[in-house]
Enzyme design. Sequence first.
Site, PDB file in Angstrom:
ATOM      1  CD  GLU A  98      11.283  -3.312  -2.523  1.00 20.50           C
ATOM      2  OE1 GLU A  98      11.506  -3.208  -1.289  1.00 20.50           O
ATOM      3  OE2 GLU A  98      10.496  -2.608  -3.148  1.00 20.50           O
TER       4      GLU A  98
ATOM      5  CE  LYS B  46      -2.590  -9.673  -1.727  1.00 19.55           C
ATOM      6  NZ  LYS B  46      -3.084  -8.366  -1.208  1.00 19.55           N
ATOM      7  N   PRO B  47      -3.838  -6.458  -5.407  1.00 25.19           N
ATOM      8  CG  PRO B  47      -5.565  -4.934  -5.833  1.00 25.19           C
ATOM      9  CD  PRO B  47      -5.147  -6.366  -6.070  1.00 25.19           C
TER      10      PRO B  47
ATOM     11  CD1 TRP C  14      -0.241  -1.567   3.145  1.00 27.38           C
ATOM     12  CD2 TRP C  14       0.663   0.470   3.298  1.00 27.38           C
ATOM     13  NE1 TRP C  14       0.565  -1.546   4.265  1.00 27.38           N
ATOM     14  CE2 TRP C  14       1.127  -0.299   4.383  1.00 27.38           C
ATOM     15  CE3 TRP C  14       1.102   1.795   3.192  1.00 27.38           C
ATOM     16  CZ2 TRP C  14       2.016   0.198   5.345  1.00 27.38           C
ATOM     17  CZ3 TRP C  14       1.985   2.288   4.142  1.00 27.38           C
ATOM     18  CH2 TRP C  14       2.422   1.492   5.201  1.00 27.38           C
ATOM     19  CG  ASN C  15       5.183   1.295   0.468  1.00 23.44           C
ATOM     20  OD1 ASN C  15       4.787   0.531  -0.407  1.00 23.44           O
ATOM     21  ND2 ASN C  15       6.449   1.342   0.837  1.00 23.44           N
TER      22      ASN C  15
ATOM     23  CB  CYS D 285      11.255  -0.930   1.343  1.00 20.31           C
ATOM     24  SG  CYS D 285       9.693  -1.745   1.420  1.00 20.31           S
TER      25      CYS D 285
ATOM     26  CD  GLU E 180      11.270  -1.660   6.688  1.00 22.57           C
ATOM     27  OE1 GLU E 180      10.714  -2.778   6.738  1.00 22.57           O
ATOM     28  OE2 GLU E 180      11.504  -1.088   5.615  1.00 22.57           O
TER      29      GLU E 180
ATOM     30  CD  GLU F 250      10.184  -5.355  -8.218  1.00 22.28           C
ATOM     31  OE1 GLU F 250      10.141  -4.529  -7.288  1.00 22.28           O
ATOM     32  OE2 GLU F 250       9.203  -5.992  -8.633  1.00 22.28           O
TER      33      GLU F 250
HETATM   34  C1  SIN Z   1       9.324   0.598  -1.520  1.00 21.47           C
HETATM   35  O1  SIN Z   1       9.192   1.243  -0.504  1.00 21.47           O
HETATM   36  O2  SIN Z   1       9.046  -0.597  -1.530  1.00 21.47           O
HETATM   37  C2  SIN Z   1       9.797   1.204  -2.821  1.00 21.47           C
HETATM   38  C3  SIN Z   1      10.486   2.486  -2.669  1.00 21.47           C
HETATM   39  C4  SIN Z   1      10.949   3.075  -3.987  1.00 21.47           C
HETATM   40  O3  SIN Z   1      10.688   2.540  -5.062  1.00 21.47           O
HETATM   41  O4  SIN Z   1      11.621   4.097  -3.925  1.00 21.47           O
END
Ligand code: SIN
Length: 517
Positions: free
Chosen positions: A290, A213-214, A189-190, A324, A420, A497
Amino acid sequence: MRLPTFRLSSTLLPRISSQPLLSRRMASAQASVFGLKDSSLIKTQAFIGGKWVDSKNGEKITVQNPATLEELGTVPEMGLSETKEAIDAAAKALPEWSKTTAKHRHDILMKLFALMQEHHDDLARLITLENGKTLTEAKGENVYSASFVEWFAEEAVRTYGEHIPSPTANVRNVVIKQPVGVVAILTPWNFPSAMITRKLGAALAAGCTSVIKPPPETPFSCLALVELARRAGVPDGVINVVTTLKNVAEVGKEMCESKIVKKVTFTGSTPVAKLLAGMAASTLKKVSIEAGGNAPFIVFGDADIDEAVAAAIVCKFRGTGQTCVCANRIYVQSSVYAEFASRLTEKVAAMKIGNGLEESTTHGPLIHQRAVEKVQAHVDDAVKLGAQVLVGGSSIPGTAFFHPTVLSDVPPGARVNTEETFGPMAALVKFETEDEVIKLANSTDVGLAGYFFSRDVGRVWRVAEKLEVGMVGCNTGMISSAVIPFGGIKESGLGREGGHGIEEYMNTKLIVFGGLA
Ligand code: SIN
């Protein structure tokens, strides 16, 4: 007669299909909640085999605006049988789609790219409404998201393969690339839009079909993108979307274990990544992951402190700390610690949290109140062990807002060192030597991104090479773009990716031609 309020929609929805007038009124109430210029981008059904569909049992998931905690709308709560249907639809569409020319797929992706630009304001507004990030950040996300579509359109036509000279006479070795087949895509969702296009763009470009699947928190951005992909000319069955919340375990299991699905791609937490990879192992399908990060951000004594502070703000507080690759542990050398801490605190104190739709807001809410509880737990834990709160440190009770926070003198035993936070908490740790900080930075099971600031060219190379992460930001707090190989090492993931990531959606096939004399 008064229009029903949107809040009532989930109780009325099972009945509205047989009441067209009410249905139309509900739709217009819904359109006004979203306030889009093109209300036909609001999709409240899943998408299977080219059709917008409800779940078989009529169950719904309620999606809320994290800034106001008001209901935004509903999407279907789907399960195993809808997932199987979606996978079958993707399999049915595969033979035709996989044999289209790369140029054809390029052109369709470029049409989608143009549509994402045309609908920029609406797509950004949807992101803000369901994720909470500010409209400025949401516009940035739509640009980022569209850049994956453009990048993979360009990659589609360059999946070259190779010719390898043979050591044997009259033999030619040729390598070609072919789409892996049906791809299962699970997203967080981020980044409600960009994490879809980073995967879907590559899948479409390679000639794969897909089941997405969102996340249940932010399905509307995904569904709007799929509507635009449909308008761009993506054929029925090539993209399918299954929405779920409570049945996520069975849906995820089917996506990972189905023999029809040939690849799973996931962005999310490390524990879920391990579960999915375990299930995908049953068919040895390709997996890209990821997962979580715990990024160190190191400021050496020779750094440009203004640049380091500005970068820490971007890196730590992007998406209100919910990415992330956000800095999680900020290590500052003792000679510049006091200066860095005071300048950072001044900037963080000036941040304004609020509804992302309001212009004065610099940072939006967290995704939900559970996320707030985690940040509070990290603050309380560090403070109990001796850290000091320089600014912030608390939430606004009854909301998903957390005051942007700076903690100083965070001790090594604090939870933030190994977990985290995924929120707006900057944890400052003082260090003395390069060796010491490298050891601290690498003392975690994950390794996605790491950042450091130094003007010493020898140190720049040493530290960049020693940090155990997949991506290093040297004198920058912002590394992301469509062109880079995004991904981690250790427990942060598998594969890359963006960049040449289309390779992850293709099989390499060797063809040896013999008897050519
Ligand atoms: C993520 O938080 O999973 C991706 C962050 C990004 O693409 O900069």
